[in-house]
Design a protein around this motif. Structure first.
Motif, PDB file in Angstrom:
ATOM      1  N   SER A 120      11.036 -39.851  -2.339  1.00 10.68           N
ATOM      2  CA  SER A 120      11.551 -40.530  -3.334  1.00 10.68           C
ATOM      3  C   SER A 120      12.048 -39.789  -4.622  1.00 10.68           C
ATOM      4  O   SER A 120      11.764 -38.370  -4.740  1.00 10.68           O
ATOM      5  CB  SER A 120      10.430 -41.234  -4.096  1.00 10.68           C
ATOM      6  N   MET A 121      12.674 -40.161  -5.557  1.00  5.96           N
ATOM      7  CA  MET A 121      13.276 -39.515  -6.585  1.00  5.96           C
ATOM      8  C   MET A 121      12.889 -40.240  -8.110  1.00  5.96           C
ATOM      9  O   MET A 121      13.139 -41.456  -8.176  1.00  5.96           O
ATOM     10  CB  MET A 121      15.013 -39.312  -6.660  1.00  5.96           C
ATOM     11  N   LEU A 178       8.377 -36.007  -3.412  1.00  5.36           N
ATOM     12  CA  LEU A 178       8.776 -36.618  -4.612  1.00  5.36           C
ATOM     13  C   LEU A 178       9.634 -35.600  -5.260  1.00  5.36           C
ATOM     14  O   LEU A 178       9.180 -34.439  -5.827  1.00  5.36           O
ATOM     15  CB  LEU A 178       7.479 -37.089  -5.379  1.00  5.36           C
ATOM     16  N   LEU A 179      10.930 -36.058  -5.793  1.00  2.00           N
ATOM     17  CA  LEU A 179      11.736 -35.088  -6.434  1.00  2.00           C
ATOM     18  C   LEU A 179      12.009 -35.481  -7.919  1.00  2.00           C
ATOM     19  O   LEU A 179      11.825 -36.915  -8.030  1.00  2.00           O
ATOM     20  CB  LEU A 179      13.262 -35.351  -5.784  1.00  2.00           C
ATOM     21  N   LEU A 180      11.848 -34.658  -8.903  1.00  2.24           N
ATOM     22  CA  LEU A 180      11.578 -35.133 -10.250  1.00  2.24           C
ATOM     23  C   LEU A 180      12.471 -34.556 -11.017  1.00  2.24           C
ATOM     24  O   LEU A 180      12.573 -33.210 -11.001  1.00  2.24           O
ATOM     25  CB  LEU A 180      10.331 -34.962 -10.667  1.00  2.24           C
ATOM     26  N   ASP A 181      13.577 -35.053 -11.733  1.00  2.00           N
ATOM     27  CA  ASP A 181      14.607 -34.532 -12.579  1.00  2.00           C
ATOM     28  C   ASP A 181      14.276 -34.545 -13.974  1.00  2.00           C
ATOM     29  O   ASP A 181      14.243 -35.798 -14.608  1.00  2.00           O
ATOM     30  CB  ASP A 181      15.881 -35.007 -12.221  1.00  2.00           C
ATOM     31  N   SER A 185      -1.719 -36.792  -2.164  1.00  5.73           N
ATOM     32  CA  SER A 185      -1.250 -35.495  -1.454  1.00  5.73           C
ATOM     33  C   SER A 185       0.300 -35.361  -1.020  1.00  5.73           C
ATOM     34  O   SER A 185       0.469 -35.661   0.251  1.00  5.73           O
ATOM     35  CB  SER A 185      -2.131 -34.911  -0.675  1.00  5.73           C
ATOM     36  N   PHE A 186       1.180 -35.562  -1.847  1.00  6.33           N
ATOM     37  CA  PHE A 186       2.601 -35.329  -1.331  1.00  6.33           C
ATOM     38  C   PHE A 186       3.066 -34.105  -1.998  1.00  6.33           C
ATOM     39  O   PHE A 186       2.588 -33.518  -3.008  1.00  6.33           O
ATOM     40  CB  PHE A 186       3.442 -36.481  -1.907  1.00  6.33           C
ATOM     41  N   SER A 187       4.093 -33.623  -1.569  1.00  9.78           N
ATOM     42  CA  SER A 187       4.680 -32.445  -2.016  1.00  9.78           C
ATOM     43  C   SER A 187       5.809 -32.897  -3.375  1.00  9.78           C
ATOM     44  O   SER A 187       6.335 -34.017  -3.096  1.00  9.78           O
ATOM     45  CB  SER A 187       5.626 -31.585  -1.006  1.00  9.78           C
ATOM     46  N   MET A 188       6.086 -31.931  -4.148  1.00  3.23           N
ATOM     47  CA  MET A 188       7.129 -32.219  -5.201  1.00  3.23           C
ATOM     48  C   MET A 188       7.911 -31.327  -5.526  1.00  3.23           C
ATOM     49  O   MET A 188       7.597 -30.099  -5.204  1.00  3.23           O
ATOM     50  CB  MET A 188       6.319 -32.514  -6.556  1.00  3.23           C
ATOM     51  N   VAL A 189       9.097 -31.623  -5.836  1.00  2.00           N
ATOM     52  CA  VAL A 189      10.218 -30.575  -6.519  1.00  2.00           C
ATOM     53  C   VAL A 189      10.336 -31.039  -7.750  1.00  2.00           C
ATOM     54  O   VAL A 189      10.982 -32.042  -8.076  1.00  2.00           O
ATOM     55  CB  VAL A 189      11.439 -30.595  -5.880  1.00  2.00           C
TER      56      VAL A 189
END
Lengths: 278, 236
Positions: A114-115, A195-198, A224-228
């Motif tokens: 998801s973003m 999860l992608l967060l801009d 507990s998900f990964s994030m960028v």
């Protein structure tokens, strides 16, 4: 390993074929001297492990947001390969997500990734209610039972501390910070692995920023998900991430544990960046 | 990977060096420390000593990889013959070792604002999968043993006095069982009674076979718990 990015590049313009070799941090430019194409992302190699929070920092135009958009397939990559742990073909072999068709990309977005965009207008459908936006994602992930969809939407509205009574209100009736929280609820409602967060808090006032960051951190620990996380704000990076990547001119100039990047930066540009913290 | 020598050691540091290159100052080099070698067995406390600026805190930060080692090895025995070189492992691996094996009580409390003392202390246990309720119960017990008033449990430690903050820092560092614990001046801002409680806690950790490397500003307190001493000279 959850995500494996290999030699990912994005060139804007007609490439002369030598753009990647003639740009990047070692050349101090992102514009190809031969053809004037802009190399936004230049042969990026990166891995993200399960439950890891990776930060990407760098000045405007360094390619950090483009990198995120390439991963989410908002824009088409010029070259490279990206593998996602749970994206396997019928023979059980890893699939390059850059080669997915539209339908497969939609499935990937609904089930695995998801973003959260800086501008909620990119992440939310303003013609749907808050609950409708969240439901859209849950339906996309495969749920068809109305009661389950509704109760899951309510659960996430509650998680982001919005009054349940406002579930049927439209996004434009909410403040910027509340819209951002609805984006978070929508993004997490399909239980993504990544999860992608801009720039998730850019443009919000500081008390709202703090609330959003606390909420993201809490939900990440709980689910507990990964994030960028892409941010130009080193405070956000310190607050949220375990590992940090520093980008300049489309290239990665430094990769390290976040406390190492902030306390013992190795690259001259990172030293300049860290010494600029007010 | 096997430890090269002294297999009974939990931590073995060999010829560890750290220098800083300031790229924006014409590439000037600053020597942090050089040629540091020591080993620590399970249940032992090694005290790092030396004058201010000798690099004591830098050694701890280098073992924890907040500082990137310039040269040398840092072998940590993770049990059952599994030893890893912390100086050479990847960032992701180091992150895993920090979560499961290595604790660091830093000189100053660095935490997020708005989070209560109880949550701050319970967090390392929750990180390794302990049920939140159990973690909070254990955190409350630990805070009581360090004489933190119960009315402060729900308040952010950033509003506490220096001594209270230090005890929160220690509680957070010791709550989850680790193989190696690094402590940077754990009793520095504490009165005699509180320092005594911390020293008792360190004795308990030694009984649990935890390997400790610590810096003390007060020699009298150090000799009460330290088994060995490693002296760093100025700009060695």
């Amino acid at each position: 390993m959850l995500l494996d990015i290999q030699y990912l590049s994005k060139i804007y313009g007609e490439s002369c074929g030598h753009c990647l070799e003639q740009t990047g941090d070692e050349h101090g430019r992102a514009i190809c001297p031969g053809c004037q194409s802009v190399v936004a992302v230049n042969r990026v190699n990166l891995r993200v492990e399960k439950d890891e929070v990776l930060g990407i920092v760098g000045e405007s135009g360094s390619g950090k947001s483009t990198l995120l958009q390439l991963l989410y397939r908002d824009i088409k990559a010029s070259s490279g390969r990206v593998f996602f742990q749970d994206m396997l073909d019928s023979d059980g072999l890893p699939v390059d997500i850059l080669k997915l068709n539209l339908l497969e990309t939609t499935v990937m977005r609904n089930k695995l990734m998801s973003m959260i965009y800086q501008n909620p207008r990119q992440g939310l459908n303003f013609l749907f209610s808050a609950g409708g936006n969240i439901a859209e994602k849950i339906i996309g992930a495969g749920e068809r039972h109305f009661e389950t969809i509704r109760s899951r939407a309510l659960h996430f509205i509650d998680k982001i501390e919005l009054p349940i009574s406002r579930i049927d209100d439209y996004p434009e009736t909410f403040s910027g910070g509340q819209q951002q929280r609805i984006q978070i609820a929508k993004a997490l409602s399909s239980s993504p692995k990544l999860l992608l967060l801009d720039e998730p808090t850019t443009g919000l006032d500081v008390s709202v920023q703090a609330k959003i960051l606390d909420m993201i951190r809490m939900l990440q620990q709980e689910m507990s998900f990964s994030m960028v996380v892409v941010s130009h704000d080193l405070g956000v990076i310190r607050h949220l991430t375990d590992i940090t990547v520093v980008m300049r001119n489309g290239s990665i100039v430094e990769y390290g544990l976040t406390d190492q990047i902030l306390e013992d930066p190795q690259h001259g540009y990172t030293q300049l960046l860290v010494s600029s913290i007010l | 990977m096997n430890m090269p020598t002294q297999n009974s050691s939990r931590l073995q540091v060999e010829n560890l060096c750290k220098s800083f290159t300031l790229h924006n100052r014409g590439g000037r080099k600053i020597n942090g420390f050089a040629g540091v070698s020591f080993s620590v067995k399970p249940g032992e406390l090694l005290a790092l000593t030396g004058p201010s600026g000798a690099g004591k805190s830098s050694v701890l930060k280098t073992i924890y990889r907040t500082y990137t080692p310039s040269r040398g090895t840092i072998y940590l025995d993770r049990g059952q013959g599994r030893a890893v070189d912390l100086a050479a492992c990847s960032e992701s691996e180091m992150l895993c070792y920090r979560r499961s094996d290595i604790g660091f009580v830093t000189q100053f409390l660095k935490i997020l604002p708005r989070i209560s003392a109880l949550e701050v202390v319970a967090a390392p246990l929750i990180d390794i999968g302990t049920d939140k309720k159990d973690a909070v119960t254990r955190a409350a017990q630990l805070l009581r043993s360090l004489h933190i008033r119960e009315e402060l449990f729900s308040v952010s430690p950033l509003t506490f006095s220096g001594g209270e903050q230090q005890r929160i820092n220690i509680a957070r560092g010791v709550i989850a069982p680790k193989k190696l614990l690094l402590l940077d001046e754990p009793t520095a801002s504490l009165d005699e009674e509180s320092a005594g409680r911390v020293l008792t806690l360190l004795h308990e950790l030694k009984k649990q076979k935890i390997c400790l490397v610590a810096i003390f500003h007060d020699r009298d307190r150090m000799v009460q718990v330290a088994d060995n001493e490693y002296h760093l000279e100025q700009n060695n």
